[in-house]
Design an enzyme around this catalytic site. Structure first.
Site, mmCIF file in Angstrom:
data_model
loop_
_atom_site.group_PDB
_atom_site.id
_atom_site.type_symbol
_atom_site.label_atom_id
_atom_site.label_comp_id
_atom_site.label_asym_id
_atom_site.label_seq_id
_atom_site.Cartn_x
_atom_site.Cartn_y
_atom_site.Cartn_z
ATOM 1 N N HIS A 14 0.882 -1.192 0.000
ATOM 2 C CA HIS A 14 0.000 0.000 0.000
ATOM 3 C C HIS A 14 0.903 1.221 0.000
ATOM 4 O O HIS A 14 1.463 1.593 1.032
ATOM 5 C CB HIS A 14 -0.909 0.023 1.231
ATOM 6 N N HIS A 16 1.805 5.261 -2.103
ATOM 7 C CA HIS A 16 1.419 6.311 -3.058
ATOM 8 C C HIS A 16 2.688 6.844 -3.714
ATOM 9 O O HIS A 16 3.528 7.441 -3.036
ATOM 10 C CB HIS A 16 0.707 7.462 -2.334
ATOM 11 N N LYS A 109 -9.690 -0.345 -5.611
ATOM 12 C CA LYS A 109 -9.606 0.409 -4.356
ATOM 13 C C LYS A 109 -10.896 1.164 -4.109
ATOM 14 O O LYS A 109 -11.383 1.905 -4.965
ATOM 15 C CB LYS A 109 -8.435 1.403 -4.442
ATOM 16 N N HIS A 190 -4.552 -0.005 5.852
ATOM 17 C CA HIS A 190 -4.045 0.829 6.956
ATOM 18 C C HIS A 190 -4.957 0.787 8.182
ATOM 19 O O HIS A 190 -5.549 1.773 8.590
ATOM 20 C CB HIS A 190 -3.799 2.280 6.521
ATOM 21 N N LEU A 234 -4.771 9.866 7.335
ATOM 22 C CA LEU A 234 -6.102 9.290 7.520
ATOM 23 C C LEU A 234 -6.063 7.825 7.127
ATOM 24 O O LEU A 234 -5.498 7.512 6.078
ATOM 25 C CB LEU A 234 -7.133 10.050 6.672
ATOM 26 N N ASP A 263 1.418 2.871 3.374
ATOM 27 C CA ASP A 263 0.616 4.072 3.113
ATOM 28 C C ASP A 263 1.514 5.301 2.984
ATOM 29 O O ASP A 263 1.091 6.427 3.281
ATOM 30 C CB ASP A 263 -0.445 4.281 4.195
ATOM 31 N N HIS A 267 3.784 14.492 0.333
ATOM 32 C CA HIS A 267 3.105 15.788 0.139
ATOM 33 C C HIS A 267 4.157 16.875 0.050
ATOM 34 O O HIS A 267 4.880 17.106 1.022
ATOM 35 C CB HIS A 267 2.157 16.083 1.307
ATOM 36 N N ALA A 277 -2.450 18.682 4.870
ATOM 37 C CA ALA A 277 -2.908 17.557 4.057
ATOM 38 C C ALA A 277 -2.638 16.246 4.789
ATOM 39 O O ALA A 277 -1.650 16.112 5.492
ATOM 40 C CB ALA A 277 -2.162 17.577 2.728
HETATM 41 N N1 LIG Z 1 -3.160 8.217 4.135
HETATM 42 C C1 LIG Z 1 -3.346 9.499 3.915
HETATM 43 O O1 LIG Z 1 -3.570 10.234 4.884
HETATM 44 N N2 LIG Z 1 -3.271 10.055 2.692
HETATM 45 C C2 LIG Z 1 -3.205 9.365 1.439
HETATM 46 C C3 LIG Z 1 -4.542 8.869 1.018
HETATM 47 C C4 LIG Z 1 -5.026 7.693 1.831
HETATM 48 O O2 LIG Z 1 -4.574 6.564 1.613
HETATM 49 O O3 LIG Z 1 -5.834 7.893 2.736
HETATM 50 C C5 LIG Z 1 -2.620 10.298 0.378
HETATM 51 O O4 LIG Z 1 -2.731 9.963 -0.801
HETATM 52 O O5 LIG Z 1 -2.035 11.318 0.733
#
Ligand SMILES: NC(=O)N[C@@H](CC(=O)O)C(=O)O
Length: 368
Positions: A14, A16, A109, A190, A234, A263, A267, A277
């Protein structure tokens, strides 16, 4: 004597990576922490909302294109990348069936609408129970990755001591999902709560969960003490008893369900004029943080028993669940402090999670 041990390369199931220059930098950071692949989340801009490049569905990116882009950035270092389809109001059961049949679609997802960063394209859970999308996934063996939080709660209910967004979701939605689709493969992403962990433990074997480093290390006390916005993600970090339930689940010698999914969420602009964020960046340092977490759980990583449990969580369970190519290479973790630095991308800065909290990591990667 310094504790050091070797581990097989692993998959972050998991994460990004984002797009463009950020993708190039984040993929590289993952390679540098012994990753041989990943499950790369589809909340890009625009989202990964279709399977094939040749399809025309809104202005979405396709699973095929995004996966190719990541593999290219990894330059041969990744064996496999799973890109889940972002399920939106435009997703149909035909898209699932044709994607699965072609071997392109392995996972989807679910995002609670507006529930987190990049979740604006999510749609209510019931829509997919009714419109055949979850059914098609069950029938074709496509895994549902779930951001399990109840959508649309106000601040109090989102994070009330008696219940919170994740608890409500695992109490009210997940049992219905299992009842309607008993063979659907799904992963609670998560996980943060005892309620969620207990649900996964009681569910059939094909129901599993990912756990992040931050939810094993920190609690809400760490977040609010000094308003450490780098720890804001989150679902939120929770209370000590929730963290204990996660710690027990991941370190159990009977663990067959809980596996690593960081996760990691970069940012470049963490703060905004009215807040910040959601998302913690842990690229390059996740095995080190997980090792720190396992020690905080009371495991002595100098022992082979503890190392075996750590390996199962980090390397084995998720790789087996998604039937990913087995690792052939190893890397070494060592209990030596490592000083952290920010990730610089085109003049912009991404601060990895512990820098907002601490300056050194207790573990480092000694050899790749
Ligand atoms: N985990 C997070 O707080 N943010 C994730 C999105 C997500 O998986 O919730 C993101 O893409 O920034």
């Amino acid at each position: 004597m310094t504790t050091r041990f070797t581990l097989p390369y692993w998959y972050d199931l998991h994460t990004h990576f984002r797009q463009d220059a950020t993708l190039q930098a984040t993929v590289k950071a993952h390679v540098e922490m012994g990753c041989m692949g990943a499950l790369a989340m589809p909340n890009t801009k625009p989202p990964v909302g279709k399977v094939f490049a040749s399809e025309k569905v809104a202005d979405y990116i396709s699973v095929e294109e995004y996966r190719d882009e990541i593999l290219k950035a990894a330059d041969g270092a990744f064996e496999e990348v799973i890109v889940p389809l972002y399920i939106t109001r435009d997703t149909t059961s035909e898209m699932i069936e044709s994607g699965a049949k072609a071997g392109v679609l392995k996972a989807c997802k679910y995002y609670p609408p507006h529930g987190t960063t990049g979740a604006d394209f999510g749609a209510p859970f019931d829509m997919f129970i009714q419109n055949g999308v979850f059914k098609a996934m069950e029938e074709t063996g496509v895994t549902l990755c779930i951001h399990g939080e109840e959508h649309g709660l106000d601040g109090d209910r989102y994070f009330d001591r008696a219940e919170n967004a994740e608890e409500i979701f695992y109490r009210e939605q997940m049992p219905r999902l299992l009842e309607h689709f008993p063979r659907l493969r799904f992963v609670g992403e998560h996980l943060t709560t005892k309620v969620g962990a207990d649900f996964i433990l009681d569910a059939p074997d094909h129901v599993k969960a990912t756990v992040t480093p931050q939810h094993l290390i920190y609690t809400v006390g760490d977040l609010v003490k000094g308003l450490k916005y780098h720890l804001y993600c989150l679902p939120l970090v929770k209370f000590a008893e929730d963290r204990q339930a996660l710690r027990d689940a991941v370190t159990s010698d009977r663990n067959t369900k809980f596996f690593a999914g960081t996760d990691s969420a970069p940012h470049t602009q963490k703060t905004t004029p009215c807040g910040c964020a959601a998302g913690c960046y842990t690229g390059g340092i996740a095995p080190q943080l997980y090792a720190q977490a396992f020690e905080m759980c009371g495991l002595d990583l100098a022992t082979t028993g503890a190392q075996e449990r750590f390996k199962r969580f980090l390397c084995d369970i998720g790789q087996g669940y998604y039937n990913l190519p087995a690792p052939t290479k190893e890397f070494t973790l060592e209990k030596q402090p490592e000083t952290l630095s920010n990730l610089q991308i085109d003049g912009q800065t991404i601060v990895p999670l512990p820098l907002g909290m601490e300056t050194d990591l207790p573990w480092r990667i000694a050899a790749l």
